[in-house]
Design a protein around this motif. Structure first.
Motif, short mmCIF file in Angstrom:
data_model
loop_
_atom_site.label_atom_id
_atom_site.label_comp_id
_atom_site.label_asym_id
_atom_site.label_seq_id
_atom_site.Cartn_x
_atom_site.Cartn_y
_atom_site.Cartn_z
N ARG A 64 0.84 -1.19 0.00
CA ARG A 64 0.00 0.00 0.00
C ARG A 64 0.87 1.24 0.00
O ARG A 64 1.88 1.31 0.69
N ASN A 66 0.15 5.58 -0.10
CA ASN A 66 -0.76 6.71 -0.17
C ASN A 66 0.01 7.93 -0.66
O ASN A 66 0.84 8.47 0.08
N HIS A 69 -0.27 11.23 1.65
CA HIS A 69 0.49 11.19 2.89
C HIS A 69 2.00 11.12 2.62
O HIS A 69 2.80 11.62 3.41
#
Length: 211
Positions: A64, A66, A69
């Motif tokens: 994962r 992001n 972020h």
């Protein structure tokens, strides 16, 4: 566990390790500074050997990332490095400054080897702080910190390191880890508001005391 489940689990592990293998092969190609069949083949073989033959703690990537972020963490890192560089530069030329440094232990929120390593690396990049030891079992970072004259200085450095860990987890950690650091952040903010409220109450009480 059935044979199908075992094979699925094995392929999931391989998929999570794939970015690490690619990064090791890319590093090998950068070292040789050219790309051909032999260099790629030896890079793949060495990457497999490093991750499978040599003794290393198991590092499972979350799969994962992001981007938001990740960007926020990068900007915060630039801010921390800039401010710390100015502070260290000022202390270096200030004739009245007398060194007062500390070794502080910081309890991290996660037990991930990858997050711990990245947090330690990010901490060491900021001028004035150096990681001197890591307690992997208990998730502790031991730092040598420059200019810690008060408890507030130590707390500020502790919160900065926890902020780094939080940014890394929110960018690349698992959803469970992200939920954990968000909960810890809410708890810290609630504790900070409670402490500030208690301080204001104490101030009002002392002002209203006729004695």
């Amino acid at each position: 566990m059935t044979r199908t489940e075992h094979e699925t689990s094995r392929w999931r592990l391989v998929w999570r390790q794939l970015p690490l293998l690619i990064a090791l092969v890319a590093l090998w190609l950068f070292l040789w500074d050219h790309i051909d069949v032999l260099t790629i083949t030896t890079g793949v073989l060495l990457a497999i050997a490093v991750t499978r033959v040599l003794y290393l703690p198991p590092i499972l990537l979350s799969g994962r990332f992001n981007p938001w972020h990740g960007l926020v963490f990068g900007l915060r890192m630039m801010g921390w490095v800039t401010v710390a560089s100015l502070q260290v530069g000022f202390l270096a030329v200030n004739p009245r400054w007398h060194p007062m440094n500390s070794i502080i232990a910081i309890q991290l929120l996660t037990r991930s080897d990858l997050v711990t390593t990245l947090t330690a690396e990010a901490t060491s990049v900021v001028p004035g702080t150096v990681v001197v030891d890591i307690d992997r079992e208990r998730g502790l970072l031991y730092l040598h910190v420059l200019g810690t004259r008060t408890a507030a200085d130590i707390e500020r450095n502790r919160l900065q390191v926890l902020g780094m860990e939080e940014g890394i987890v929110l960018a690349i950690g698992t959803r469970e880890q992200a939920a954990s650091v968000r909960e810890a952040r809410r708890a810290r903010r609630a504790a900070g508001r409670s402490a500030a409220g208690s301080g204001r109450e104490s101030t009002r009480s002392s002002k209203g005391d006729p004695s």
